[in-house]
Design an enzyme around this catalytic site. Structure first.
Site, mmCIF file in Angstrom:
data_model
loop_
_atom_site.group_PDB
_atom_site.id
_atom_site.type_symbol
_atom_site.label_atom_id
_atom_site.label_comp_id
_atom_site.label_asym_id
_atom_site.label_seq_id
_atom_site.Cartn_x
_atom_site.Cartn_y
_atom_site.Cartn_z
ATOM 1 N N CYS A 1 17.338 -51.128 29.643
ATOM 2 C CA CYS A 1 16.448 -49.979 29.983
ATOM 3 C C CYS A 1 15.653 -49.714 31.135
ATOM 4 C CB CYS A 1 15.275 -49.780 28.564
ATOM 5 S SG CYS A 1 14.471 -48.504 28.431
ATOM 6 N N HIS B 1 17.905 -51.630 23.088
ATOM 7 C CA HIS B 1 16.828 -52.466 22.585
ATOM 8 C C HIS B 1 17.055 -53.082 21.416
ATOM 9 C CE1 HIS B 1 14.039 -51.408 25.733
ATOM 10 N NE2 HIS B 1 14.145 -50.208 25.688
HETATM 11 ZN ZN LIG Z 1 13.596 -48.310 26.403
#
Ligand SMILES: [Zn+2]
Lengths: 260, 468
Positions: free
Chosen positions: A96, A195
């Site tokens: 991310c 995630h």
């Molecule tokens: Zn994220």
């Protein structure tokens, strides 16, 4: 081969720690220990005297925009050493915000540009505060197998020509919700928006990182990764697949997005 | 009494009647949902909430990440102890605008009129605060804390803080703010606010610091962007904080001293500007003390004195599923709702009593009301539970994720594989529980609704009246 060891470095664990990313180091450590491989996990913080050459695997997680901005200058300082490490087949998992920082740059919705360290030939842009975030369960195909996780990102990543994705989206947004691509891969560096944490419930991906790191460090002496009892992990993988693919869930998340 | 003439509005009355009918139908079907009547009324009459709320008396809005429901229930209990009945109150976590509408409809007469000057305690989801404050302008707005919760719904903490500041600009200028000064993000709301402020916090040097690994969300000062430093940190980002540029935690006017935990809950000495009172709460954990302080600060803003505040807090019974003690065939069951890391860490801390070991049933769902993102379970310090856990059962739609997390934490291996079906998981958990043992159930929100209904059918006593 008497006993193997791996050094796992976690970049900025206090700042890049969203959505369970700390589970990634735990998964690698656990899957090493189960096989008699020593795993030493080190935290790298802003200003620390640390060289990527001492690492076998480097992990970077996701953070909120402000936290990403805080680590950015420190990461820039380490940019060429990290690129050398990747050129030397060093293993990286960047998730991310970490994935965005390992790309060329990130353009915020205010137009402000945050330089990345250009490991991945990719650019991330934020389409503006009125455009909804990419949020939800993800299933992607990676080398013929499924990887599962949860994505939550405002920025959209676009890969430049010649940059390979990590995986292809089956369900979810992936890099930008448009081209069906998820993450990026350069040599042994893996970038992804997943995630969850991603490694505990994708044991095949975790083992691939370990295998690549052992091969790099020990060459032909690298130990084989013996199968371990990871039924619990594979069940979690299946549950995430089910949640992502069941129609009930996707209808719920559409409703949720509309009412949020 | 009001001498304002109120004309009945036929369209509003029709909408209210429709809402009441839906509510009645849902009750007779045994459904616990509370938002649908509000949704129906909103569709029929878009400004219903605002018109119904215009007849309210003192109105308290309670918002923040954790503790809203409990704080609102405690404040309603204080108002009752102060003789202010009836209190209009959106119960059971229905804290979007349509939940508030439903509560107002419930209290309204069939002509569409709520009781004149009735006090209201309204729980507002942190992202719905703006619309609720527009519909029901508050006498006092209570901010409990701002922690990492269901970010998958709202984006980032900072944007909520920014939206709160925007909302403040639209509040009545004489509204009071009740602010938790131990939370640096909440404390900063008073900058730029000219109206009255009631600050609350903990003033007790004997409270232990947070264990390592407890997560903190606010690492910077939202105004100066400095790092926040702590001389004491109780949990998450709550504590005695300061910044290098010289900002520091303001002194609270409403505070808790001499905090102690006992068999039945928490006791502390409550200080408010007009006096002191000793309070014995029947709720566990330091977070319950924060909830009591938030309710007390709201009450102070409404001009209530220390005696009724203490009486109201002591009369408070744990709100719907947040923390409930039940008994089933001689077995004790405690239900603790938690759906984010700091809430769960706090709930777990209340279970760590030296020499005790309990049976644990953890239920993880991933519906909208639970948070569709279950990755937060990796940010919870489950490891601390290992010495206190005698048996473990996991259930819910994401039971497999939870089983994996708890295996990593070193908890005892579950006797059976994770069960998606909550009823099956509950039966399995009970199999391990001997008479006189305690079963601890840790559910997310929808799993709590589910397990609670099943416990009721099994003959559990001391359940909150779901239809209330
Ligand atoms: Zn994220």
């Amino acid at each position: 081969m008497t006993s193997a060891a791996l050094n796992i470095a976690v970049l900025y664990p206090d700042l890049l720690n969203l959505y369970g990313d700390r589970g990634n180091a735990r998964a690698l450590e656990r899957r090493c220990t189960a096989r008699g491989i020593d795993a030493l996990v080190t935290a790298v913080n802003i200003g620390d005297d640390w060289s990527p050459q001492s690492a076998d695997i480097i992990l970077a997680g996701g953070g909120q925009d402000r936290e990403q901005r805080r680590v950015q200058a420190d990461l820039q300082r380490r940019g060429s050493a990290l690129r050398d490490y990747v050129d030397d087949d060093g293993v990286v998992l960047a998730v991310c915000g970490g994935f965005q920082l390992f790309g060329n740059h990130y353009r915020g919705w205010d137009g402000e540009i945050m330089e990345g360290i250009a490991v991945f030939d990719a650019v991330a842009t934020h389409p503006g505060p009125s455009v909804s975030r990419c949020v939800g369960n993800v299933v992607a195909l990676w080398e013929g197998e499924t990887v599962v996780g949860f994505e939550n990102h405002g920025g959209r990543t676009y890969l430049n020509d010649g940059q390979d994705p990590l995986a292809n989206v089956v369900s979810g947004f992936g890099n930008n919700g448009g081209d069906g691509l998820e993450g990026a891969r350069v040599d042994n560096a893996f970038g992804t928006y997943l995630h969850g944490a991603v490694l505990p419930k994708n044991p095949h991906l975790a083992d691939r990182l370990l295998q690549l790191a052992l091969q790099r460090r020990y060459g032909s002496d690298a130990p084989e990764l013996q199968p371990i009892d990871d039924r619990t992990a594979r069940r979690a993988h299946a549950a995430a697949l089910h949640s992502a693919l069941s129609t009930r869930d996707s209808r719920e998340s559409r409703l949720g997005r509309r009412f949020a | 009494m009001t001498n304002r003439r109120v004309r009945t509005n036929p369209r509003l009355a029709a909408a209210v009647l429709a809402g009441k009918t839906v509510r009645w139908a849902m009750r007779s079907l045994g459904s616990g949902g509370t938002a649908l009547p509000g949704l129906v009324v909103e569709r029929l009459h878009p400004h219903a909430a605002r018109q119904l709320a215009s007849r309210l008396g003192d109105t308290a809005l309670v918002t923040g990440t954790n503790g809203k429901t409990t704080t609102a229930a405690m404040l309603a209990s204080i108002l009752r102890a102060d003789g202010r009945d009836p209190v209009i109150h959106n119960r059971s976590g229905s804290n979007l605008l349509r939940g508030v509408t439903a509560a107002l409809v419930d209290a309204a007469s069939p002509l569409g009129l709520p009781p004149a000057r009735a006090p209201a305690v309204l729980e507002a989801d942190e992202a719905a605060l703006h619309s609720i404050a527009q519909a029901a302008p508050p006498t006092v707005a209570i901010f409990t804390n701002l922690m990492r919760d269901q970010l998958d719904r709202y984006g980032e903490i900072e944007s909520i803080a920014r939206r709160w500041t925007e909302t403040l600009a639209h509040l009545p200028p004489d509204a009071a703010l009740a602010l938790n000064v131990d939370d640096p993000l909440v404390a900063s709301l008073e900058q730029g606010w000219d109206g009255p402020v009631v600050r609350f916090g903990i003033e007790d040097d004997a409270v232990p610091d947070a264990p390592d690994g407890d997560i903190s969300d606010a690492v910077w000062d939202p105004t100066t962007h400095d790092d926040i430093q702590y001389s004491r940190r109780y949990f998450a980002q709550l504590g005695r904080w300061h910044t290098r540029s010289g900002r520091s935690r303001p002194t609270p006017a409403v505070c808790a001293e001499q905090i102690a935990a006992n068999e039945h809950g928490m006791s502390f000495r409550l200080s408010i500007p007009d006096g002191h009172a000793d309070v014995a709460l029947s709720a566990d954990g330091l977070y319950s003390v924060y909830n009591a302080l938030a309710a007390a600060a709201g009450a102070v803003a409404l001009g209530i004195s220390s005696k009724p505040i203490a009486r109201g807090l002591e009369a408070y019974q744990a709100a719907f599923g947040r923390q409930e003690d039940l008994s089933i065939h001689g077995r004790r069951v405690r239900l603790l709702l938690a759906k984010n890391p700091s809430g769960m860490n706090q709930a777990l801390r209340t279970l760590q009593r030296p020499g005790t070991r309990h049976h644990l049933l953890v239920l993880l769902n991933d519906g909208i009301a639970d948070g569709t993102d279950v990755s937060w379970i990796w940010d919870v310090d489950w490891e601390s539970q290992a010495p206190y856990c005698r048996s473990l059962t996991v259930g819910g739609r994401r039971a497999a994720d939870m089983a994996l997390r708890l295996e990593y934490a070193g908890l005892p291996a579950p006797a059976a594989p994770p069960q998606v079906d909550v009823g099956r998981a509950l039966r399995q958990a009970f199999d391990a529980v001997q008479p006189d043992d305690q079963l601890i159930i840790l559910p997310t929100y929808t799993a709590m609704l589910d397990v609670r209904q099943r416990l009721g059918r099994m003959g559990a006593t001391n359940l909150w009246d779901a239809a209330a």
